[in-house]
Design a protein around this motif. Structure first.
Motif, PDB file in Angstrom:
ATOM      1  N   LEU A 208       0.817  -1.211   0.000  1.00  0.00           N
ATOM      2  CA  LEU A 208       0.000   0.000   0.000  1.00  0.00           C
ATOM      3  C   LEU A 208       0.852   1.263   0.000  1.00  0.00           C
ATOM      4  CD1 LEU A 208      -2.837  -1.130   2.421  1.00  0.00           C
ATOM      5  CD2 LEU A 208      -2.977  -0.854  -0.063  1.00  0.00           C
ATOM      6  N   VAL A 209       1.937   1.250   0.762  1.00  0.00           N
ATOM      7  CA  VAL A 209       2.835   2.420   0.780  1.00  0.00           C
ATOM      8  C   VAL A 209       3.448   2.606  -0.595  1.00  0.00           C
ATOM      9  CG1 VAL A 209       4.998   3.343   1.722  1.00  0.00           C
ATOM     10  CG2 VAL A 209       3.273   2.366   3.255  1.00  0.00           C
ATOM     11  N   ARG A 210       3.860   1.535  -1.217  1.00  0.00           N
ATOM     12  CA  ARG A 210       4.448   1.609  -2.563  1.00  0.00           C
ATOM     13  C   ARG A 210       3.447   2.171  -3.570  1.00  0.00           C
ATOM     14  NH1 ARG A 210       6.349  -3.775  -3.828  1.00  0.00           N
ATOM     15  NH2 ARG A 210       4.275  -4.066  -4.642  1.00  0.00           N
ATOM     16  N   GLU A 211       2.154   1.928  -3.349  1.00  0.00           N
ATOM     17  CA  GLU A 211       1.104   2.443  -4.228  1.00  0.00           C
ATOM     18  C   GLU A 211       0.675   3.865  -3.862  1.00  0.00           C
ATOM     19  OE1 GLU A 211      -2.138  -0.333  -4.015  1.00  0.00           O
ATOM     20  OE2 GLU A 211      -0.945  -1.958  -4.871  1.00  0.00           O
ATOM     21  N   GLY A 212       1.323   4.450  -2.850  1.00  0.00           N
ATOM     22  CA  GLY A 212       0.980   5.809  -2.446  1.00  0.00           C
ATOM     23  C   GLY A 212      -0.206   5.890  -1.501  1.00  0.00           C
ATOM     24  N   LYS A 213      -0.541   4.794  -0.850  1.00  0.00           N
ATOM     25  CA  LYS A 213      -1.693   4.740   0.056  1.00  0.00           C
ATOM     26  C   LYS A 213      -1.264   4.670   1.522  1.00  0.00           C
ATOM     27  CE  LYS A 213      -4.496   2.696  -3.523  1.00  0.00           C
ATOM     28  NZ  LYS A 213      -4.997   1.472  -4.091  1.00  0.00           N
ATOM     29  N   THR A 214      -0.236   5.424   1.847  1.00  0.00           N
ATOM     30  CA  THR A 214       0.271   5.462   3.217  1.00  0.00           C
ATOM     31  C   THR A 214      -0.823   5.882   4.184  1.00  0.00           C
ATOM     32  OG1 THR A 214       2.450   6.014   2.361  1.00  0.00           O
ATOM     33  CG2 THR A 214       2.077   6.428   4.691  1.00  0.00           C
ATOM     34  N   ASP A 215      -1.654   6.820   3.766  1.00  0.00           N
ATOM     35  CA  ASP A 215      -2.736   7.295   4.624  1.00  0.00           C
ATOM     36  C   ASP A 215      -3.700   6.181   4.990  1.00  0.00           C
ATOM     37  OD1 ASP A 215      -3.465   7.270   1.873  1.00  0.00           O
ATOM     38  OD2 ASP A 215      -5.089   8.682   2.230  1.00  0.00           O
ATOM     39  N   LYS A 216      -3.916   5.215   4.108  1.00  0.00           N
ATOM     40  CA  LYS A 216      -4.800   4.079   4.382  1.00  0.00           C
ATOM     41  C   LYS A 216      -4.202   3.173   5.450  1.00  0.00           C
ATOM     42  CE  LYS A 216      -7.548   5.407   1.094  1.00  0.00           C
ATOM     43  NZ  LYS A 216      -8.673   6.244   1.406  1.00  0.00           N
ATOM     44  N   VAL A 217      -2.891   2.981   5.402  1.00  0.00           N
ATOM     45  CA  VAL A 217      -2.220   2.155   6.415  1.00  0.00           C
ATOM     46  C   VAL A 217      -2.283   2.854   7.770  1.00  0.00           C
ATOM     47  CG1 VAL A 217      -0.060   1.041   7.097  1.00  0.00           C
ATOM     48  CG2 VAL A 217      -0.680   1.150   4.679  1.00  0.00           C
ATOM     49  N   LEU A 218      -2.012   4.143   7.788  1.00  0.00           N
ATOM     50  CA  LEU A 218      -2.092   4.899   9.045  1.00  0.00           C
ATOM     51  C   LEU A 218      -3.512   4.877   9.612  1.00  0.00           C
ATOM     52  CD1 LEU A 218       0.226   7.878   8.110  1.00  0.00           C
ATOM     53  CD2 LEU A 218       0.674   6.145   9.857  1.00  0.00           C
ATOM     54  N   ALA A 219      -4.510   4.994   8.749  1.00  0.00           N
ATOM     55  CA  ALA A 219      -5.908   4.944   9.204  1.00  0.00           C
ATOM     56  C   ALA A 219      -6.233   3.567   9.779  1.00  0.00           C
ATOM     57  CB  ALA A 219      -6.848   5.279   8.056  1.00  0.00           C
ATOM     58  N   TYR A 220      -5.738   2.528   9.148  1.00  0.00           N
ATOM     59  CA  TYR A 220      -5.947   1.169   9.660  1.00  0.00           C
ATOM     60  C   TYR A 220      -5.321   1.022  11.048  1.00  0.00           C
ATOM     61  CZ  TYR A 220      -5.189  -3.789  10.401  1.00  0.00           C
ATOM     62  OH  TYR A 220      -5.132  -5.043  10.962  1.00  0.00           O
ATOM     63  N   LEU A 221      -4.085   1.480  11.201  1.00  0.00           N
ATOM     64  CA  LEU A 221      -3.399   1.362  12.493  1.00  0.00           C
ATOM     65  C   LEU A 221      -4.095   2.191  13.573  1.00  0.00           C
ATOM     66  CD1 LEU A 221       0.311   1.356  11.325  1.00  0.00           C
ATOM     67  CD2 LEU A 221      -0.955  -0.547  12.351  1.00  0.00           C
ATOM     68  N   GLU A 222      -4.596   3.361  13.206  1.00  0.00           N
ATOM     69  CA  GLU A 222      -5.363   4.173  14.159  1.00  0.00           C
ATOM     70  C   GLU A 222      -6.631   3.423  14.576  1.00  0.00           C
ATOM     71  OE1 GLU A 222      -4.952   6.984  15.836  1.00  0.00           O
ATOM     72  OE2 GLU A 222      -2.987   7.395  14.981  1.00  0.00           O
ATOM     73  N   GLY A 223      -7.264   2.749  13.610  1.00  0.00           N
ATOM     74  CA  GLY A 223      -8.455   1.959  13.909  1.00  0.00           C
ATOM     75  C   GLY A 223      -8.150   0.801  14.844  1.00  0.00           C
ATOM     76  N   VAL A 224      -7.025   0.139  14.620  1.00  0.00           N
ATOM     77  CA  VAL A 224      -6.600  -0.959  15.500  1.00  0.00           C
ATOM     78  C   VAL A 224      -6.358  -0.412  16.901  1.00  0.00           C
ATOM     79  CG1 VAL A 224      -4.736  -2.599  15.982  1.00  0.00           C
ATOM     80  CG2 VAL A 224      -5.671  -2.405  13.671  1.00  0.00           C
ATOM     81  N   ARG A 225      -5.682   0.702  16.976  1.00  0.00           N
ATOM     82  CA  ARG A 225      -5.378   1.313  18.266  1.00  0.00           C
ATOM     83  C   ARG A 225      -6.651   1.734  19.002  1.00  0.00           C
ATOM     84  NH1 ARG A 225      -1.126   6.188  18.825  1.00  0.00           N
ATOM     85  NH2 ARG A 225      -2.758   7.372  17.832  1.00  0.00           N
ATOM     86  N   SER A 226      -7.654   2.146  18.247  1.00  0.00           N
ATOM     87  CA  SER A 226      -8.935   2.566  18.830  1.00  0.00           C
ATOM     88  C   SER A 226      -9.861   1.394  19.125  1.00  0.00           C
ATOM     89  CB  SER A 226      -9.642   3.538  17.880  1.00  0.00           C
ATOM     90  OG  SER A 226      -8.861   4.665  17.651  1.00  0.00           O
ATOM     91  N   GLY A 227      -9.494   0.202  18.664  1.00  0.00           N
ATOM     92  CA  GLY A 227     -10.313  -0.971  18.919  1.00  0.00           C
ATOM     93  C   GLY A 227     -11.310  -1.287  17.837  1.00  0.00           C
ATOM     94  N   ILE A 228     -11.260  -0.585  16.727  1.00  0.00           N
ATOM     95  CA  ILE A 228     -12.213  -0.819  15.644  1.00  0.00           C
ATOM     96  C   ILE A 228     -11.932  -2.140  14.948  1.00  0.00           C
ATOM     97  CG2 ILE A 228     -13.022   0.019  13.392  1.00  0.00           C
ATOM     98  CD1 ILE A 228     -12.463   2.871  14.476  1.00  0.00           C
ATOM     99  N   TYR A 229     -10.664  -2.427  14.665  1.00  0.00           N
ATOM    100  CA  TYR A 229     -10.263  -3.667  14.000  1.00  0.00           C
ATOM    101  C   TYR A 229      -9.543  -4.554  14.990  1.00  0.00           C
ATOM    102  CZ  TYR A 229     -10.789  -0.672   9.898  1.00  0.00           C
ATOM    103  OH  TYR A 229     -11.242   0.193   8.955  1.00  0.00           O
ATOM    104  N   ALA A 230     -10.252  -5.191  15.862  1.00  0.00           N
ATOM    105  CA  ALA A 230      -9.601  -6.031  16.872  1.00  0.00           C
ATOM    106  C   ALA A 230      -9.440  -7.450  16.387  1.00  0.00           C
ATOM    107  CB  ALA A 230     -10.385  -6.007  18.159  1.00  0.00           C
TER     108      ALA A 230
END
Length: 119
Positions: free
Chosen positions: A97-119
């Motif tokens: 995803l980073v190679r495709e320029g979608k770094t923001d999507k990875v960061l959003a996913y990690l924020e979601g994991v940290r918030s408990g959305i994607y447990a």
């Protein structure tokens, strides 16, 4: 993860005696070549090595270092970054995803994991 924890983790990627991130240290942690890092960041390999491009390189490396810092301890984060598919992205990893320029999507996913959305 607290801001202080991020700063401690991110500081390990610093260039000696400068306020900038080190492409060499990032590449070593990820187990990739500088050429692969250039492809990942969209910055020319020669620019990664040039002192004159330090500010531009730092800007390109910052999101990657942030992802690694958010993902956990360095070695596990590097393995996760390169090999663990992110749910909902058709088997793509953070690296893909980073190679495709979608770094923001990875960061959003990690924020979601940290918030408990994607447990």
């Amino acid at each position: 993860m607290s801001t202080k924890a991020f700063e401690i983790s991110a500081s390990r990627f610093g260039e000696e005696r400068t306020p900038f991130l080190s492409p060499k240290r990032v590449a070593e942690l990820l187990g990739i070549t500088m050429t692969e890092l250039a492809g990942l960041t969209g910055i020319a390999r020669n620019t990664l090595a040039a002192k004159s491009g330090a500010r531009r390189v730092d800007t390109a490396l910052s999101p990657i270092v942030r992802i690694l810092a958010m993902a956990g301890d360095e070695q596990r984060a590097a393995i996760w970054f390169k090999h663990q598919p992110i749910p909902g992205w058709a088997g793509k990893t953070a690296y893909d995803l980073v190679r495709e320029g979608k770094t923001d999507k990875v960061l959003a996913y990690l924020e979601g994991v940290r918030s408990g959305i994607y447990a």
